[in-house]
Design a protein around this motif. Structure first.
Motif, PDB file in Angstrom:
ATOM      1  N   CYS A 131      51.657  76.382  32.498  1.00 31.45           N
ATOM      2  CA  CYS A 131      50.936  76.684  31.266  1.00 31.45           C
ATOM      3  C   CYS A 131      50.360  77.981  31.059  1.00 31.45           C
ATOM      4  O   CYS A 131      50.529  78.664  29.918  1.00 31.45           O
ATOM      5  N   PHE A 165      53.085  80.260  29.951  1.00 33.24           N
ATOM      6  CA  PHE A 165      53.319  80.026  28.437  1.00 33.24           C
ATOM      7  C   PHE A 165      52.242  80.767  27.646  1.00 33.24           C
ATOM      8  O   PHE A 165      52.549  81.432  26.768  1.00 33.24           O
ATOM      9  N   ILE A 203      52.793  84.035  24.983  1.00 28.74           N
ATOM     10  CA  ILE A 203      52.382  83.887  23.146  1.00 28.74           C
ATOM     11  C   ILE A 203      50.814  84.813  23.179  1.00 28.74           C
ATOM     12  O   ILE A 203      50.420  84.858  22.065  1.00 28.74           O
ATOM     13  N   ILE A 254      44.687  76.642  27.298  1.00 24.12           N
ATOM     14  CA  ILE A 254      45.863  75.694  27.572  1.00 24.12           C
ATOM     15  C   ILE A 254      46.232  75.135  28.878  1.00 24.12           C
ATOM     16  O   ILE A 254      46.575  73.989  29.053  1.00 24.12           O
ATOM     17  N   LEU A 266      51.498  75.823  17.775  1.00 24.44           N
ATOM     18  CA  LEU A 266      52.145  76.368  18.996  1.00 24.44           C
ATOM     19  C   LEU A 266      51.323  76.308  20.086  1.00 24.44           C
ATOM     20  O   LEU A 266      51.680  75.832  21.239  1.00 24.44           O
ATOM     21  N   LEU A 269      52.809  74.170  23.404  1.00 18.79           N
ATOM     22  CA  LEU A 269      52.864  74.928  24.549  1.00 18.79           C
ATOM     23  C   LEU A 269      51.983  74.173  25.587  1.00 18.79           C
ATOM     24  O   LEU A 269      52.484  74.110  26.898  1.00 18.79           O
ATOM     25  N   SER A 270      50.668  73.893  25.187  1.00 13.64           N
ATOM     26  CA  SER A 270      50.181  73.010  26.281  1.00 13.64           C
ATOM     27  C   SER A 270      50.428  71.662  26.746  1.00 13.64           C
ATOM     28  O   SER A 270      50.642  71.525  28.149  1.00 13.64           O
ATOM     29  N   GLY A 299      53.766  70.882  26.538  1.00 15.24           N
ATOM     30  CA  GLY A 299      55.114  71.346  27.332  1.00 15.24           C
ATOM     31  C   GLY A 299      54.925  71.994  28.601  1.00 15.24           C
ATOM     32  O   GLY A 299      55.495  71.487  29.633  1.00 15.24           O
ATOM     33  N   GLY A 300      53.706  72.817  28.878  1.00 15.03           N
ATOM     34  CA  GLY A 300      53.601  73.470  30.162  1.00 15.03           C
ATOM     35  C   GLY A 300      53.080  72.287  31.122  1.00 15.03           C
ATOM     36  O   GLY A 300      53.496  72.339  32.286  1.00 15.03           O
TER      37      GLY A 300
END
Length: 791
Positions: free
Chosen positions: A127, A130, A134, A159, A338, A342-343, A345-346
């Motif tokens: 996380c 990522f 960004i 995140i 986003l 990302l949170s 997914g990470g």
């Protein structure tokens, strides 16, 4: 200023009611509680847990919902009341984190520290990567002109963080709190949460000019010293209160208030020093003495109000902070999507990678990944710190708050859906001890009906605990209280606890006090923590409580007391017949292995010097079959205790053919011989299991192994009679074995079929032995449902 001539009732509804924010605060809290229970009733059939309903209640009640109505905002949602609501949420968090620390399974936390830390930091690291990727885009969106590194660090924390209170409550709602995946998720979330708080504390300390830095460092050191003093103070205070209330079941309310006041005062001091108190109140609870009436009273007094009042306020405040009315820009929506993606997914990729490294199954890894995606108060704290140190616009602040709420409200249903889909795969199916690793955790549920049963049960618990982390034990003791017809027409059990005029005779009476004292003394002597549970039911259905508790705690074995008790003259006297009926029903419906303990004065193993032969001598009898293998597997746990001397005695048929004859009808002879010839597969299983046991324990010198050759059932009886004075405890399987000449004829005078032929013989008053007996039955098939059938 408010006119002094105005009446209090008019002041409550006047247009300028800034002087009376307490009324508005009360209305906010009341609305949160009502709406959260309303949403919970609607969402519960869909499988959604309580925290999601409570966050939705806060969202509906907050600036995005009812607060938009002018009349509601005018009279109830004034600025001061909202600030007070934030303070109330802080107090709620303090009490809840103290309760979490008090309930924390510390031995499991230390045993699982490596995988829990690996999973926590695995998801956090991905996380963070990522977030760094960004951060330039987010930096432009916020319009921040401060240090880019600090901004990226804040985004990383936002995140990567996991809200441990939300994870703990969600795991409890989904019946995962006692499972391996649930406990691992709780441990990982706590490590993640506390790590993020430490980083926030460092940011707070190192921010600003040099003079303030040293001032904050001194304040932090002083806060740690105060925290240490409070922990030591609680140790002495708890012991003093235990001694002061020896003849009471619980502490007085004033004494409970005193303890909570110390906790609240400590946390408020830490808050005033400029640090967050989440870690402090959790640490105070975790270091609080667990034995005695003090901890028992705190758990009893706090559990109900925390789960039904404090948590809805705490979780509702998180939803209350979100204001979706500011989402008027397409850029804001992009930021929300986003950050959420990302949170998630990470966390998913990092957690699955860590689970693969620690060889955790993929299904459990996916559930872990989604549980660790939950957000909460620490994320709001991080955003507030960023808002104070950076010139962010209110719109960006609200956008980030909305991402927290959306992240949690999306993840909650996702976890529920995954558990529904994998319910069969992740359901509790306790395999027999025969197939378990002897060094795996043993979860024991010991049942007692009266104080007489306690000493023997804790003696078995002590004997089966090896005293090392290699073979951990988690014991539970459930007090089975019969709900009589007379008492069931009066107050409910939880009402009687707070009513001093109620007659508690039918709900345990003085038995509860004696049982608590016996358990407390055992904990003080051995250091083995026993968790206590009470079950109040009619005698006909109390077995359901036993089976349900065993399933909830994911027990490995249930220990049941025999319905007869040992008299001074050596005979066994019958007790309540309801105890026997309960034992029979538990054996039929148990979700795990079960055992009946015939007590003839068994006590905990004495403390003796290493290598001494004066410890407790226990024998495990092996005739063959699944129950005897289960008994031998349980005995292997006993063998790990340094003060237990275990002997395994295997009974074999004498080699000569003429020894196959025994004093029963000829047609039974033929049945037995046919059974012997048709059970080669069972013999192979027995031999393989005994071979592994021999290589592991007998070859190493831990266990003594003896083979006894007998000709028939009469020879077995004679051999058992000779062994009666040599051992303090016999461990034997109930049955489940093939027809064998070794036990032939022994069931002709069987009095208690639930003990099996050998167990019934050893429990009989006519069989002159003074040893206690433990009869074990292996759980063969998963329990699909409990049916109330009469015996």
């Amino acid at each position: 200023m408010v006119n002094a001539s105005s009446s209090p009732s008019s002041l409550l509804v006047c247009e300028d009611n800034d002087g009376y924010p307490v009324f508005a605060l009360g209305m906010e809290v009341s609305c949160i509680l009502v709406l959260s229970h309303f949403f919970h009733l609607i969402l519960k059939p869909l499988g959604l847990p309580g925290p999601i309903a409570q966050m939705l209640a806060g969202l509906v009640l907050g600036p995005s919902g009812l607060s938009q109505i002018k009349a509601v905002r005018k009279y109830f949602f004034i600025h001061d009341a909202t600030d007070n609501y934030q303070s109330m949420a802080m107090f709620s968090r303090i009490i809840f984190m103290f309760l979490i620390g008090l309930e924390m399974d510390i031995p499991y936390l230390f045993r699982s520290l490596r995988p829990a830390a690996g999973i926590a930091f695995g998801g956090g690291v991905v996380c963070s990567i990522f977030a760094v990727a960004i951060s330039p885009f987010m930096y432009r969106q916020t319009g921040d002109h401060e240090d880019k590194f600090t901004f990226a660090l804040i985004l990383m924390l936002l995140i990567a963080n996991t809200a441990s209170p939300v994870v703990i409550r969600l795991a409890a709602e989904l019946n995962l709190a006692t499972s391996d995946v649930g406990r691992l998720a709780i441990s990982s979330s706590l490590i993640n949460d506390i790590s993020c708080l430490l980083v926030v504390a460092l940011m707070t300390v190192l921010g600003g000019d040099g003079g303030k830095v040293w001032e904050r460092i001194r304040g932090g050191i002083f806060s740690i010293m105060v925290l240490g003093v409070v922990v030591i103070l609680n140790q002495h205070l708890a012991r003093w209160l235990n001694q002061r209330n020896r003849k009471r079941k619980y502490l007085k309310n004033a004494e409970v208030f005193c303890i909570l006041s110390v906790v609240l005062a400590t946390c408020m001091f830490i808050e005033l020093m400029g640090y967050n108190s989440i870690s402090a109140c959790f640490f105070i609870g975790m270091m609080f003495p667990r034995e005695g009436k003090t901890a028992r009273t705190l758990l009893h007094k706090l559990t109900y109000p925390v789960h039904n009042f404090i948590l809805p306020i705490y979780f509702g405040f998180t939803g209350f902070q979100a204001d979706i009315t500011h989402l008027k820009s397409f850029h804001h929506i992009i930021v929300i999507v986003l950050v959420v993606l990302l949170s998630m997914g990470g966390k998913i990729s990092g957690t699955l990678a860590a689970c693969h490294y620690f060889k955790i199954p993929l299904k459990e890894g996916v559930v872990l990944a989604f549980l660790l995606n939950l957000k909460g108060h620490v994320d709001i704290l991080i955003i507030c710190v960023a808002l104070q140190k950076h010139r962010w616009s209110p719109a960006i602040y609200n956008v980030l708050i909305v991402t927290i709420v959306i992240n949690t409200t999306v993840v909650g249903p996702a976890v529920t859906f995954l558990l529904r889909k994998e319910r069969e795969a992740m359901a509790f199916r306790e395999i027999g001890l025969e197939w378990q690793n002897p060094e795996s955790e043993l979860r024991v549920l010991a049942c007692v009906h009266c104080p007489r049963h306690v000493s023997t049960m804790v003696g078995v618990i002590n004997a089966v605990s090896s005293g090392s982390h290699k073979a951990p034990i988690t014991p539970y003791l459930v007090h089975l209280i019969e709900l009589t017809e007379k008492s069931s027409t009066n107050l409910m059990y939880h009402q009687l606890e707070s009513n001093e005029l109620s007659d508690e005779e039918d709900y345990g009476g003085n038995d509860v006090l004696e049982i608590n004292d016996a358990v407390d003394d055992f904990i003080m002597e051995t250091g083995i923590m026993i968790r206590q549970i009470s079950a109040v039911s009619p005698v006909a259905s109390i077995y359901e409580d036993v089976c349900n508790v065993a399933e909830d705690i994911r027990a490995s074995i249930i220990l049941l007391p025999f319905h007869k008790h040992h008299r001074i003259d050596g005979n066994m006297e019958k007790g309540k017949e309801g105890i026997r009926a309960t034992n029979q029903k538990v054996l039929r419906h148990s979700p795990c292995s079960a055992a009946i303990l015939i007590d003839r004065g068994l006590r905990a193993p004495p403390q003796v010097p290493a290598g001494s032969d004066t410890g407790q001598h226990i024998v495990s009898l092996f005739f063959g079959g699944p129950d005897d293998r289960e008994a031998l597997a349980f005995s292997s746990r006993l063998a790990m205790h340094p003060d237990v001397h275990l002997t395994v005695t295997r009974f074999l048929l004498a080699p000569r053919k003429e020894h196959l004859g025994f004093d029963i009808a000829s047609n039974k002879d033929e049945e037995v011989l046919m059974a012997i010839s048709s059970d080669e597969a069972q013999n192979e299983v027995d031999e393989a299991f005994l071979g592994n046991f021999y290589n592991r324990y007998v070859m190493s010198g831990q266990v003594r192994y003896v083979e006894k050759y007998v000709e028939n059932g009469a020879g077995t009886v004679a051999m058992l009679s000779e062994m009666g004075k040599m051992y303090s405890l016999f461990v034997v399987g109930k049955g489940g074995r093939r027809l064998s000449p070794l036990t032939a004829g022994m069931s002709n005078w069987e009095e208690c079929p639930e003990l099996g032929s050998v167990g019934d013989l050893l429990a009989s008053s006519d069989f002159a032995i003074s040893s206690s007996v433990l009869v074990i039955q292996q759980q063969r098939h998963p329990r699909k449902e409990i049916i109330d059938d009469e015996l």
